[in-house]
Design an enzyme around this catalytic site. Structure first.
Site, PDB file in Angstrom:
ATOM      1  CE  LYS A  40      -3.960  -2.081   2.430  1.00  0.00           C
ATOM      2  NZ  LYS A  40      -4.908  -1.938   3.556  1.00  0.00           N
ATOM      3  NE  ARG A  55      -5.771 -12.357   5.005  1.00  0.00           N
ATOM      4  CZ  ARG A  55      -6.462 -11.218   4.992  1.00  0.00           C
ATOM      5  NH1 ARG A  55      -6.423 -10.429   3.932  1.00  0.00           N
ATOM      6  NH2 ARG A  55      -7.176 -10.855   6.021  1.00  0.00           N
ATOM      7  CB  THR A 102      -7.310  -6.293   9.747  1.00  0.00           C
ATOM      8  OG1 THR A 102      -7.693  -7.444   9.002  1.00  0.00           O
ATOM      9  CG2 THR A 102      -7.780  -5.042   9.051  1.00  0.00           C
ATOM     10  NE  ARG A 135      -2.125  -5.771   7.209  1.00  0.00           N
ATOM     11  CZ  ARG A 135      -3.256  -6.321   6.804  1.00  0.00           C
ATOM     12  NH1 ARG A 135      -3.838  -7.281   7.504  1.00  0.00           N
ATOM     13  NH2 ARG A 135      -3.823  -5.913   5.677  1.00  0.00           N
ATOM     14  CG  ASN A 141      -3.738  -2.599   7.024  1.00  0.00           C
ATOM     15  OD1 ASN A 141      -3.522  -2.144   5.903  1.00  0.00           O
ATOM     16  ND2 ASN A 141      -4.851  -3.238   7.322  1.00  0.00           N
ATOM     17  CG  HIS A 198      -5.129  -5.954  -0.760  1.00  0.00           C
ATOM     18  ND1 HIS A 198      -6.354  -6.084  -0.157  1.00  0.00           N
ATOM     19  CD2 HIS A 198      -5.112  -6.846  -1.785  1.00  0.00           C
ATOM     20  CE1 HIS A 198      -7.054  -7.007  -0.796  1.00  0.00           C
ATOM     21  NE2 HIS A 198      -6.325  -7.483  -1.794  1.00  0.00           N
TER      22      HIS A 198
END
Ligand code: IDP
Ligand code: MG
Length: 211
Positions: free
Chosen positions: A31, A140, A146, A157, A177, A180
Site C-alpha cells: 500500500k 495472510r 488487519t 503489520r 496496515n 493488501h
C-alpha cells in the site's frame, strides 16, 4: 499483440484451479503507506525468504476507479468491514453515533470503503503476484492481523506499524496496515484478473522445486 479475448483466455488458464497445491496464486499490493516509508524491499524479502515465488511485480499508480473495482461492493462485504469497528468501539467504549452519525455496520462500512479508496489511490502501490503452497493463507500469515496493534511480532503489520481501527477512525482514514493480501480464493481470482495481464506474469522454477 493478442486481442482481449485471447488475453482473457490466457488469464483463465493461468487462474484455473491448481493441479498441484504449489500452484496456488494470490495478490499482494504494497500500500502507499508502506511505499512512502521505504518498506518495499523488506516486504518482498519476507515473501521470498519464506519460499513463496514472485511471478509478477510492478509499481503502479491506481485511480479511485481501479480501487472501486478492487474492493467488493456486496452488502455482506461492506457490512463485515463495518462490523469489525462496531466491535472495536464496544471494547473501547467509543461512540459510533458521535464518529459516524450511525450505528449501522453497513453505513459505517460504506464510509470505510471510501477512506480505503482514498488511501489506496494516494500514491503508488507495488502489485505482486505470488505463487506457492497455500499461497493465500501463507501470505495472510506473513502479513498479520488487519489491525497492526493486534498483529503478532514477526508479521509485517506487527513489525512495522502500531495503527488500529480506533486510531484510524478517530482520524477519519483507513487503517495504515501496509499491505493488501487477497482474503480467499474468490478474491484472489478477481483481484489477479483486475491487476495483471498475461504478459506481466512469468513462469520459472525456484531452486526448491528442483531439489
Ligand atoms: P484485510 O486487509 O486484513 O483483508 P479487510 O477487513 O479486508 O482487512 O479490510 C480492508 C481494509 O480496510 C484494511 O486493510 C484496512 O486498511 C481497512 N479497514 C478495515 N477496518 C477498518 C476500520 O475499522 N477503520 C478504518 N479502516 C479499516
Ligand atoms: Mg481483505
Amino acid at each position: 499483440m493478442p486481442n482481449n479475448n485471447e488475453k482473457l483466455n490466457k488469464m483463465k488458464k493461468i487462474l484455473a484451479d491448481p493441479k498441484h497445491p504449489k500452484e496456488e496464486k494470490t495478490l499482494v499490493l504494497i500500500k502507499p503507506d508502506a511505499v512512502k516509508r521505504g518498506l518495499v524491499g523488506e516486504v518482498i524479502k519476507r515473501f521470498e525468504s519464506r519460499g513463496l515465488k514472485i511471478i509478477g511485480l510492478k509499481m503502479v499508480q491506481g485511480t479511485p476507479k481501479d480501487f472501486d473495482k478492487h474492493y467488493p461492493k456486496s452488502k455482506a462485504w461492506i457490512t463485515n468491514l463495518g462490523n469489525r469497528t462496531v466491535e472495536t468501539y464496544k471494547k473501547y467504549n467509543y461512540s459510533l453515533k458521535k464518529d459516524f452519525g450511525s450505528e449501522d455496520p453497513f453505513k459505517i462500512g460504506k464510509i470505510f470503503r471510501n477512506w480505503l479508496i482514498d488511501l489506496m489511490s494516494s500514491g503508488p502501490v507495488v502489485k505482486i503476484l505470488i505463487e506457492g503452497v497455500h499461497a493465500i493463507d501463507n501470505v495472510r500469515k506473513i502479513v498479520g492481523d488487519t489491525q497492526p496493534t493486534f498483529a503478532l511480532a514477526g508479521t509485517i503489520r506487527g513489525d512495522f506499524s502500531v495503527d488500529s481501527a480506533g486510531a484510524a477512525n478517530k482520524s477519519r482514514r483507513a487503517i495504515h496496515n501496509l499491505i493488501h493480501a487477497s482474503g480467499n480464493k474468490e478474491e484472489a481470482k478477481n483481484e489477479i484478473m483486475l491487476w495483471f495481464t498475461p504478459e506481466e506474469i512469468s513462469d520459472y522454477k525456484r531452486v526448491e522445486e528442483l531439489i
